[in-house]
Design a protein around this motif. Sequence first.
Motif, PDB file in Angstrom:
ATOM      1  N   THR A   1      -4.547  -4.315  -5.962  1.00 29.72           N
ATOM      2  CA  THR A   1      -4.782  -4.755  -4.591  1.00 29.72           C
ATOM      3  C   THR A   1      -3.636  -4.227  -3.739  1.00 29.72           C
ATOM      4  O   THR A   1      -2.477  -4.571  -3.975  1.00 29.72           O
ATOM      5  CB  THR A   1      -4.844  -6.288  -4.497  1.00 29.72           C
ATOM      6  OG1 THR A   1      -5.870  -6.761  -5.362  1.00 29.72           O
ATOM      7  CG2 THR A   1      -5.113  -6.738  -3.074  1.00 29.72           C
ATOM      8  N   ASP A   2      -3.974  -3.371  -2.795  1.00 33.17           N
ATOM      9  CA  ASP A   2      -2.981  -2.845  -1.867  1.00 33.17           C
ATOM     10  C   ASP A   2      -2.857  -3.803  -0.693  1.00 33.17           C
ATOM     11  O   ASP A   2      -3.856  -4.204  -0.092  1.00 33.17           O
ATOM     12  CB  ASP A   2      -3.398  -1.473  -1.341  1.00 33.17           C
ATOM     13  CG  ASP A   2      -3.363  -0.407  -2.424  1.00 33.17           C
ATOM     14  OD1 ASP A   2      -2.616  -0.578  -3.397  1.00 33.17           O
ATOM     15  OD2 ASP A   2      -4.076   0.599  -2.283  1.00 33.17           O
TER      16      ASP A   2
ATOM     17  N   LYS B   1      -1.296   4.982  -9.631  1.00 32.81           N
ATOM     18  CA  LYS B   1      -2.068   3.850 -10.146  1.00 32.81           C
ATOM     19  C   LYS B   1      -2.628   4.153 -11.530  1.00 32.81           C
ATOM     20  O   LYS B   1      -2.664   3.282 -12.403  1.00 32.81           O
ATOM     21  CB  LYS B   1      -3.193   3.482  -9.185  1.00 32.81           C
ATOM     22  CG  LYS B   1      -2.683   2.883  -7.884  1.00 32.81           C
ATOM     23  CD  LYS B   1      -3.828   2.584  -6.947  1.00 32.81           C
ATOM     24  CE  LYS B   1      -3.337   2.060  -5.627  1.00 32.81           C
ATOM     25  NZ  LYS B   1      -4.428   1.749  -4.701  1.00 32.81           N
TER      26      LYS B   1
ATOM     27  N   GLU C   1       0.839  -1.195   0.000  1.00 36.63           N
ATOM     28  CA  GLU C   1       0.000   0.000   0.000  1.00 36.63           C
ATOM     29  C   GLU C   1       0.875   1.248   0.000  1.00 36.63           C
ATOM     30  O   GLU C   1       2.053   1.193   0.318  1.00 36.63           O
ATOM     31  CB  GLU C   1      -0.913  -0.006   1.225  1.00 36.63           C
ATOM     32  CG  GLU C   1      -0.164   0.039   2.541  1.00 36.63           C
ATOM     33  CD  GLU C   1      -1.092  -0.060   3.732  1.00 36.63           C
ATOM     34  OE1 GLU C   1      -2.311  -0.047   3.570  1.00 36.63           O
ATOM     35  OE2 GLU C   1      -0.550  -0.156   4.851  1.00 36.63           O
TER      36      GLU C   1
ATOM     37  N   GLU D   1      -0.871  -4.567   3.011  1.00 37.30           N
ATOM     38  CA  GLU D   1      -0.038  -4.029   4.075  1.00 37.30           C
ATOM     39  C   GLU D   1       1.245  -4.864   4.172  1.00 37.30           C
ATOM     40  O   GLU D   1       1.230  -6.073   3.942  1.00 37.30           O
ATOM     41  CB  GLU D   1      -0.795  -4.052   5.395  1.00 37.30           C
ATOM     42  CG  GLU D   1      -1.987  -3.106   5.409  1.00 37.30           C
ATOM     43  CD  GLU D   1      -2.651  -3.064   6.771  1.00 37.30           C
ATOM     44  OE1 GLU D   1      -1.916  -2.979   7.784  1.00 37.30           O
ATOM     45  OE2 GLU D   1      -3.882  -3.116   6.800  1.00 37.30           O
TER      46      GLU D   1
END
Length: 63
Positions: free
Chosen positions: A44-45, A17, A10, A47
């Motif tokens: 899709t981010d 993007k 993220e 962590e």
Amino acid sequence: MPMIRVEMFEGRTVEQKRACAKALTKAFVESCGGTPEAIQIVFTDVEKHDWAFGGRLGSDPKE
């Protein structure tokens, strides 16, 4: 319809993007054919603590 999935840590901005989507679409059409409108991209981010490589979490300090 071709689907490109991009999973990354993220922190990217919407502008980053957008630029990535444009570049990926162009590269796909040039290398595989088709039309830009047919290309779908999902970002899709993730962590850093949810991604591991080499037995270490992405959030672990580098040794």
